[in-house]
Design an enzyme around this catalytic site. Sequence first.
Site, PDB file in Angstrom:
ATOM      1  N   HIS A   7      87.072  80.734 108.097  1.00  0.00           N
ATOM      2  CA  HIS A   7      87.627  81.600 109.014  1.00  0.00           C
ATOM      3  C   HIS A   7      88.814  82.323 108.410  1.00  0.00           C
ATOM      4  O   HIS A   7      89.287  81.866 107.545  1.00  0.00           O
ATOM      5  CB  HIS A   7      87.981  80.788 110.332  1.00  0.00           C
ATOM      6  N   HIS A  79      96.190  82.578 107.397  1.00  0.00           N
ATOM      7  CA  HIS A  79      95.639  81.908 106.419  1.00  0.00           C
ATOM      8  C   HIS A  79      94.097  82.205 106.323  1.00  0.00           C
ATOM      9  O   HIS A  79      93.538  82.724 107.331  1.00  0.00           O
ATOM     10  CB  HIS A  79      95.855  80.317 106.320  1.00  0.00           C
ATOM     11  N   GLU A 130      93.051  77.417 103.179  1.00  0.00           N
ATOM     12  CA  GLU A 130      92.630  76.366 103.832  1.00  0.00           C
ATOM     13  C   GLU A 130      91.569  76.102 103.409  1.00  0.00           C
ATOM     14  O   GLU A 130      90.629  77.005 103.175  1.00  0.00           O
ATOM     15  CB  GLU A 130      92.736  76.551 105.242  1.00  0.00           C
TER      16      GLU A 130
HETATM   17  C1  LIG Z   1      93.721  73.919 113.844  1.00  0.00           C
HETATM   18  C2  LIG Z   1      93.724  73.120 112.371  1.00  0.00           C
HETATM   19  C3  LIG Z   1      93.470  73.970 111.274  1.00  0.00           C
HETATM   20  C4  LIG Z   1      92.043  74.533 111.110  1.00  0.00           C
HETATM   21  O1  LIG Z   1      91.258  73.578 111.440  1.00  0.00           O
HETATM   22  O2  LIG Z   1      91.816  75.781 111.230  1.00  0.00           O
HETATM   23  C5  LIG Z   1      94.368  75.038 111.309  1.00  0.00           C
HETATM   24  O3  LIG Z   1      94.489  76.320 110.809  1.00  0.00           O
HETATM   25  S1  LIG Z   1      96.103  74.534 111.325  1.00  0.00           S
HETATM   26  C6  LIG Z   1      97.129  75.837 110.868  1.00  0.00           C
HETATM   27  C7  LIG Z   1      98.581  75.649 111.036  1.00  0.00           C
HETATM   28  N1  LIG Z   1      98.942  74.518 109.820  1.00  0.00           N
HETATM   29  C8  LIG Z   1      99.411  74.852 108.521  1.00  0.00           C
HETATM   30  O4  LIG Z   1      99.436  76.080 108.334  1.00  0.00           O
HETATM   31  C9  LIG Z   1      99.529  73.828 107.822  1.00  0.00           C
HETATM   32  C10 LIG Z   1      99.978  74.329 106.278  1.00  0.00           C
HETATM   33  N2  LIG Z   1     101.306  75.457 106.484  1.00  0.00           N
HETATM   34  C11 LIG Z   1     102.451  74.742 106.050  1.00  0.00           C
HETATM   35  O5  LIG Z   1     102.611  73.853 105.460  1.00  0.00           O
HETATM   36  C12 LIG Z   1     103.700  75.845 106.085  1.00  0.00           C
HETATM   37  O6  LIG Z   1     103.151  76.669 106.801  1.00  0.00           O
HETATM   38  C13 LIG Z   1     103.987  76.494 104.717  1.00  0.00           C
HETATM   39  C14 LIG Z   1     102.779  77.128 104.033  1.00  0.00           C
HETATM   40  C15 LIG Z   1     104.550  75.537 103.784  1.00  0.00           C
HETATM   41  C16 LIG Z   1     104.890  77.334 105.050  1.00  0.00           C
HETATM   42  O7  LIG Z   1     105.916  76.726 105.864  1.00  0.00           O
HETATM   43  P1  LIG Z   1     107.389  77.696 106.077  1.00  0.00           P
HETATM   44  O8  LIG Z   1     108.285  76.910 107.161  1.00  0.00           O
HETATM   45  O9  LIG Z   1     107.035  79.158 106.533  1.00  0.00           O
HETATM   46  O10 LIG Z   1     107.975  77.447 104.702  1.00  0.00           O
HETATM   47  P2  LIG Z   1     108.812  78.574 103.978  1.00  0.00           P
HETATM   48  O11 LIG Z   1     109.641  79.413 104.721  1.00  0.00           O
HETATM   49  O12 LIG Z   1     109.815  77.501 102.911  1.00  0.00           O
HETATM   50  O13 LIG Z   1     107.696  79.489 103.358  1.00  0.00           O
HETATM   51  C17 LIG Z   1     107.594  79.382 101.690  1.00  0.00           C
HETATM   52  C18 LIG Z   1     107.254  80.486 101.319  1.00  0.00           C
HETATM   53  O14 LIG Z   1     105.833  80.867 101.685  1.00  0.00           O
HETATM   54  C19 LIG Z   1     105.757  81.824 102.495  1.00  0.00           C
HETATM   55  N3  LIG Z   1     104.877  81.727 103.571  1.00  0.00           N
HETATM   56  C20 LIG Z   1     104.771  80.772 104.595  1.00  0.00           C
HETATM   57  N4  LIG Z   1     103.665  80.882 105.540  1.00  0.00           N
HETATM   58  C21 LIG Z   1     102.865  81.645 104.481  1.00  0.00           C
HETATM   59  C22 LIG Z   1     101.609  82.303 105.021  1.00  0.00           C
HETATM   60  N5  LIG Z   1     100.822  81.858 106.047  1.00  0.00           N
HETATM   61  N6  LIG Z   1     101.220  83.085 104.138  1.00  0.00           N
HETATM   62  C23 LIG Z   1     101.851  83.682 103.118  1.00  0.00           C
HETATM   63  N7  LIG Z   1     102.984  83.126 102.696  1.00  0.00           N
HETATM   64  C24 LIG Z   1     103.788  82.366 103.581  1.00  0.00           C
HETATM   65  C25 LIG Z   1     107.149  82.190 103.023  1.00  0.00           C
HETATM   66  O15 LIG Z   1     107.455  83.538 103.468  1.00  0.00           O
HETATM   67  C26 LIG Z   1     107.932  81.739 101.882  1.00  0.00           C
HETATM   68  O16 LIG Z   1     108.155  82.838 100.813  1.00  0.00           O
HETATM   69  P3  LIG Z   1     109.435  83.180 100.337  1.00  0.00           P
HETATM   70  O17 LIG Z   1     110.097  83.599 101.531  1.00  0.00           O
HETATM   71  O18 LIG Z   1     108.901  84.412  99.424  1.00  0.00           O
HETATM   72  O19 LIG Z   1     110.124  82.129  99.636  1.00  0.00           O
HETATM   73 CO   LIG Z   2      92.642  77.211 110.040  1.00  0.00          CO
END
Ligand SMILES: CC[C@@H](C(=O)O)C(=O)SCCNC(=O)CCNC(=O)[C@H](O)C(C)(C)COP(=O)(O)OP(=O)(O)OC[C@H]1O[C@@H](n2cnc3c(N)ncnc32)[C@H](O)[C@@H]1OP(=O)(O)O
Ligand SMILES: [Co+2]
Length: 134
Positions: A7, A79, A130
């Site tokens: 997905h 994602h 993911e």
């Molecule tokens: C329903 C269950 C499952 C399924 O079966 O499909 C799902 O899909 S659940 C979906 C929701 N759960 C998750 O996303 C879990 C994993 N994600 C995480 O742990 C966090 O989202 C993260 C990735 C650690 C980011 O958390 P955040 O609070 O945004 O942390 P930061 O602000 O420190 O971000 C670090 C850095 O990464 C960039 N970032 C964040 N999210 C994304 C993204 N989705 N795509 C690309 N980049 C992302 C963020 O902008 C920061 O970058 P810089 O600012 O340049 O440092």
């Molecule tokens: Co998902």
Amino acid sequence: MLGRLNHVAIAVPDLAAASAVYRDALGATLGEPQALPEHGVTVLFIDTGNTKIELLEPLGEGSPIAAFLEKNPAGGMHHICYEVDDIIAARDRLKASGARVLGDGNPRIGAHGKPVLFLHPKDFFGTLVELEQV
Ligand SMILES: CC[C@@H](C(=O)O)C(=O)SCCNC(=O)CCNC(=O)[C@H](O)C(C)(C)COP(=O)(O)OP(=O)(O)OC[C@H]1O[C@@H](n2cnc3c(N)ncnc32)[C@H](O)[C@@H]1OP(=O)(O)O
Ligand SMILES: [Co+2]
């Protein structure tokens, strides 16, 4: 290791509004919303025949997508989920290559009742990846 595209996920501020646009403007057939408090999101899947679109909105305090939506208030691509046949072998191979596996590194059960893991977006060219074991 890398299998099919399971997905593409789009984070949205309002799941009901977004799914109505997909239904009415794009003619999508909507799945049922699924509240997943353990993941901090409510999701809804749209089957496109060759893959699925996951629309997701934050659920509860501390949702992992809250910060993303603060940066992208209208929503955005969140994602991409690839299928793997052995998520532990995939995890261990990725960790050995230096990739960061998010959380405690152990798979959790995702929306399809299958084990999922997430890889840090900074290790995959700004894309949150993911993995889902199928
Ligand atoms: C329903 C269950 C499952 C399924 O079966 O499909 C799902 O899909 S659940 C979906 C929701 N759960 C998750 O996303 C879990 C994993 N994600 C995480 O742990 C966090 O989202 C993260 C990735 C650690 C980011 O958390 P955040 O609070 O945004 O942390 P930061 O602000 O420190 O971000 C670090 C850095 O990464 C960039 N970032 C964040 N999210 C994304 C993204 N989705 N795509 C690309 N980049 C992302 C963020 O902008 C920061 O970058 P810089 O600012 O340049 O440092
Ligand atoms: Co998902």
